[in-house]
Design a protein around this motif. Structure first.
Motif, short mmCIF file in Angstrom:
data_model
loop_
_atom_site.label_atom_id
_atom_site.label_comp_id
_atom_site.label_asym_id
_atom_site.label_seq_id
_atom_site.Cartn_x
_atom_site.Cartn_y
_atom_site.Cartn_z
N GLU A 94 1.18 -0.63 -0.37
CA GLU A 94 0.04 -0.31 -0.03
C GLU A 94 0.98 1.07 0.02
N PRO A 95 0.94 2.41 -0.82
CA PRO A 95 1.23 3.15 -0.77
C PRO A 95 1.25 3.86 0.33
N GLY A 96 2.48 5.02 0.70
CA GLY A 96 2.01 5.67 2.05
C GLY A 96 2.68 6.63 1.22
N HIS A 97 2.86 8.41 2.57
CA HIS A 97 3.14 9.04 2.61
C HIS A 97 3.87 9.33 1.30
N GLY A 98 3.62 10.04 0.02
CA GLY A 98 4.48 10.53 -1.01
C GLY A 98 4.55 9.68 -1.61
N GLU A 99 4.06 8.49 -2.23
CA GLU A 99 4.60 7.40 -2.27
C GLU A 99 3.05 7.11 -3.97
N ALA A 111 8.50 -8.12 -9.81
CA ALA A 111 6.98 -8.72 -9.10
C ALA A 111 5.79 -7.56 -9.82
N GLU A 112 4.95 -7.87 -9.59
CA GLU A 112 4.23 -7.00 -10.81
C GLU A 112 3.00 -5.79 -10.02
N TYR A 113 3.61 -5.26 -8.55
CA TYR A 113 3.70 -4.06 -8.63
C TYR A 113 4.46 -3.99 -7.77
N THR A 114 5.43 -2.02 -8.27
CA THR A 114 6.06 -2.01 -6.71
C THR A 114 5.36 -0.53 -6.03
N ILE A 115 6.40 -0.24 -4.82
CA ILE A 115 6.05 0.51 -4.30
C ILE A 115 7.59 2.06 -4.62
N ALA A 116 7.18 2.77 -5.62
CA ALA A 116 8.16 4.69 -5.13
C ALA A 116 7.53 5.53 -4.73
N GLU A 117 8.57 6.39 -4.57
CA GLU A 117 8.46 7.68 -4.17
C GLU A 117 8.25 8.36 -5.13
N ALA A 118 7.24 9.19 -4.78
CA ALA A 118 7.03 9.59 -6.22
C ALA A 118 7.50 10.92 -6.83
#
Length: 359
Positions: free
Chosen positions: A34-39, A133-140
């Motif tokens: 789950e994306p967090g703050h700014g992600e 992976a099929e999804y990844t979390i990145a810093e915007a």
């Protein structure tokens, strides 16, 4: 989870995970983060495979990631969900998730545009889960913007191989019309580096192993000269490069070959006032001829990936049609076979994992 670009986001995803150093990656289902703050949450379409990922698997650097970890830092995809307070991206944006996951933003290096050497940074696929992976979390604020006319498979290698060699070429300080020597010119990094050099107006002396690569370097990559190192001593390699570059050597050299001997060669081949830039990370050290270094005013420096500005510049240059990556597409399930081929030197250009069809 909420609906995203191209449909709803599932609860689980397929990922390749390093669970034990030196062992094959485990391809399995894991929760979608789950994306967090700014992600932002990025649906990965294609993910390049870098030699650094092999080091992550083997844990053979002095700094090791905490396991389990999902490697991969050349993830090209689409934003499907925004975390709180993300204002610079929107759902559907085409983005690249690169090595620099984030940095502190407040130190002297970050404030002066050198976030790549920040002492409080995280790296994608090393200290933060990556893109196998099929999804990844990145810093915007740290993603690259992929031009609309660049395919995801073509964009993936630019996110590390491209930006890294582009930055290193800038670090040579060579000017348009001058010579640069690229040691390891036909590999995953080298083949894009040769093209970036030409886009910058530089003349390239390609250096690699085997006469069979000469046609690829000259005819496909557009290099002006080729030096085959097979069967040659270091002295013979240096002499051949100097002969190819006006008889005095290149103005700059980019060292991609992961062997210490290449570093000494990269310095020795320079003409006076030349700059050698090291990128590869072999263990050990190398000697420098002090008299030549001082009397010829040579410069030796290292370069690690590129800043966010470098990343977007390298993607823009690709979008302008100056760079065409040699890509072999494989499946995520093939990752361990890809690593085996990488160790054996069987991969030409860049291997890219096809994670999902183009949207």
């Amino acid at each position: 989870m909420s609906a995203g670009y191209g449909g709803s986001v599932p609860a689980t995803m397929k990922a390749a995970v390093v669970e034990e150093f030196g062992k094959p990656l485990v391809v399995k289902d894991v929760p979608v983060p789950e994306p967090g703050h700014g992600e932002v949450l990025v649906k990965v379409i294609a993910s390049g495979v870098c030699h650094t990922d092999l080091h992550v698997r083997d844990g053979d650097w002095h700094v090791k990631p905490t396991l389990p970890i999902i490697p991969g830092h050349e993830g090209a995809g689409v934003v499907v969900k925004l975390g709180p307070n993300v204002t610079t991206l929107k759902i559907g944006d085409r983005v690249g998730h690169a090595w620099l996951h984030d940095s502190c933003g407040g130190c002297d290096y970050c404030l002066s545009g050198w976030e790549t050497v920040c002492g409080n940074q995280h790296q994608t696929g090393f200290l933060a889960n990556g893109c196998f992976a099929e999804y990844t979390i990145a810093e915007a604020n740290y993603v690259g913007k992929i031009p609309d006319n660049v395919s995801f498979a073509q964009a993936a290698p630019v996110l590390c191989a491209g930006v890294t060699t582009y930055k290193a070429l800038k670090e040579t300080e060579a000017k348009p019309g001058q010579w640069v020597a690229i040691i390891g010119a036909c590999g995953g990094l080298g083949h894009v580096g040769c093209q970036y050099a030409q886009a910058m107006g530089l003349k390239v002396c390609a250096i690699d192993f085997g006469a069979d690569k000469q046609s690829y370097a000259i005819d496909t990559l557009g290099c002006k000269a080729y030096v085959d190192i097979k069967g040659k001593s270091s002295e013979e390699i240096v002499a051949a490069v100097k002969a190819a570059c006006d008889g005095v050597g290149p103005h700059g050299s980019v060292i991609l070959a992961p062997v210490p001997a290449a570093f000494r060669q990269g310095v020795d081949m320079l003409r006076p006032m030349g700059t050698a830039v090291g990128i590869s990370l072999p263990p050990g050290d190398f000697p420098v001829d002090i008299f030549s270094l001082i009397l010829h005013r040579k410069t030796v420096r290292g370069s690690i990936v590129g800043t966010r500005k470098d990343l977007n510049e390298s993607l823009t240059i690709c979008g302008e049609g100056h760079v065409k990556c040699t890509v072999e597409e494989r499946k995520l399930d093939d990752i361990n076979a890809i690593f085996d081929d990488m160790v054996k030197g069987k991969i030409k250009g860049r291997c890219v994992l096809r994670i999902a069809p183009d949207p």
